[in-house]
Scaffold this active site. Structure first.
Site, PDB file in Angstrom:
ATOM      1  CB  CYS A 199      -0.882  -0.025   1.233  1.00  0.00           C
ATOM      2  SG  CYS A 199      -2.034   1.344   1.319  1.00  0.00           S
ATOM      3  N   PRO A 200       0.578   2.235  -0.771  1.00  0.00           N
ATOM      4  CG  PRO A 200       0.509   4.504  -1.450  1.00  0.00           C
ATOM      5  CD  PRO A 200       1.363   3.479  -0.696  1.00  0.00           C
TER       6      PRO A 200
END
Length: 75
Positions: free
Chosen positions: A14-15
């Site tokens: 992430c992200p």
């Protein structure tokens, strides 16, 4: 489930899977389905939030031994 486009985000955290999915969806037509394959355990929660925030439909999520697969329908 059949998808119009597949995105391999294995090894990314992430992200990055969300950002790559957002870019891929921008190039797709309304109603088309994007399949995203990830190894990030947090991606399940992340894609649920992403769908709520963007209006794209999270059609299905699958979990195998070490992969998380998300199907998003372009709004």
């Amino acid at each position: 489930m059949d998808a119009h486009k597949e995105l391999d985000t294995r090894g990314l955290n992430c992200p990055l899977p969300i950002l790559k999915a957002k870019k891929a969806l921008a190039d797709m037509q309304s109603g088309e389905v994007l399949k995203v394959v990830s190894t990030d355990p947090g991606s399940t929660r992340d894609f649920q939030a992403f769908a709520r925030q963007t209006g794209n439909e999270l059609v299905e999520q699958e979990t195998t031994a070490d992969e998380f697969v998300h199907f998003l329908r372009r709004r």
